[in-house]
Design an enzyme around this catalytic site. Structure first.
Site: not given
Ligand code: DGL
Length: 280
Positions: A16, A163
């Protein structure tokens, strides 16, 4: 029906986003000679909270793109995609597209090790909300090792911590401890913990801090790489369809600059990326 080329090509690795680079890194370490294309659907990541239909549609588009790029074999390095899209792609799409191509995931190679690694036969799994709610890990373990007891815990805050480059910060401790405490409260006999998400290897030091002493932690990269190597030994008909020029391409659905910058967190060296669009 689309006809894909039969010519030998690179290995495709899909995730992803960036997290699959933790798996890709280990694949490259073990098998540097092959050509590879890594595809990160960064524009639509994270997949962790998305429905079955959406994860399947996005993953299918990515696999199709990698096939068009000439890949004969695609690894879904993403647990969420492996949990929610792999089976349908293998059973419904591949036979129609090209039955000689292969798409492999990360869940099976991880599950195969369970019986060997766990002494108590009590296993824990952590992953995204999508992976955990799919029940894929407990289902696969029950099929292969019905005597093993599994408890799972969704850790929706862990991917954002990585992230946002906060995985080593003191603030990360709160959420790492919280989910692990919840998991071990359900079963104190767990002696092996599957880190069922591409991002979690970056949280390894913190996770180690909050699991009870003696628990074996299972980041997937090495096992997936080893399992891929074994697969290619067992399937020479696939190995001979893979080219070995040692090249690596990085495709992203986000901006190439953004990908290159963030990828260095995961790979520890700079990469050049190409920006692409995914569609049917
Ligand atoms: N790659 C995903 C996984 O392994 C984590 C990131 C996401 O939620 O998309 O589950």
């Amino acid at each position: 029906m689309e006809m894909f080329s039969k010519a030998a090509g690179p290995i495709g690795v899909f995730d992803s986003g960036y997290g699959g680079l933790t798996v890709f890194d280990k694949i490259l370490e073990r098998m540097p000679a092959y050509d590879y294309i890594y595809l990160g659907d960064n524009a639509r990541a994270p997949y962790g909270g998305r429905s079955f239909e959406v994860v399947y549609r996005f993953t299918r588009e990515a696999v199709m793109r990698l096939f068009r790029e000439g890949c004969q074999l695609v690894i879904l390095a993403c647990n969420t995609a492996s949990a929610k899209a792999l089976r349908t792609i293998q059973q419904c799409d591949l036979p129609r597209w090209d039955a000689s191509r292969r798409v492999l995931g990360v869940i099976r190679p991880t599950v195969e090790l369970m019986d060997r690694l766990s002494h108590t036969k009590h296993i824990g799994v952590v992953g995204t909300a999508g992976t955990i709610s799919s029940g894929s890990y407990p289902l696969e373990i029950a099929k292969m090792f019905p005597h093993i007891h599994v408890e799972a815990e969704a850790c929706p805050m862990w991917v954002p911590l990585v992230e946002n480059n906060e995985y080593a910060s003191p603030g990360a401790d709160y959420f790492v401890q919280k989910y692990l405490d919840q998991l071990f409260a359900k079963d104190a006999r767990i002696d092996t913990l599957i880190l069922g998400c591409t991002h979690y290897p970056l949280l390894l030091d913190k996770i180690r801090k909050y699991v009870p002493a003696g628990v074996t932690l299972l980041p997937q990269g090495e096992y997936v790489a080893q399992s891929l190597e074994d697969y290619l030994k067992r399937h020479p008909e696939m190995a001979c369809k893979l080219t070995t020029g040692g090249t690596r391409r990085f495709l992203t659905t986000e901006s190439a600059e953004k990908f290159s910058e963030a990828a260095s967190i995961f790979l520890h060296h700079p990469v050049e990326a190409e920006s692409i669009r995914l569609e049917e």
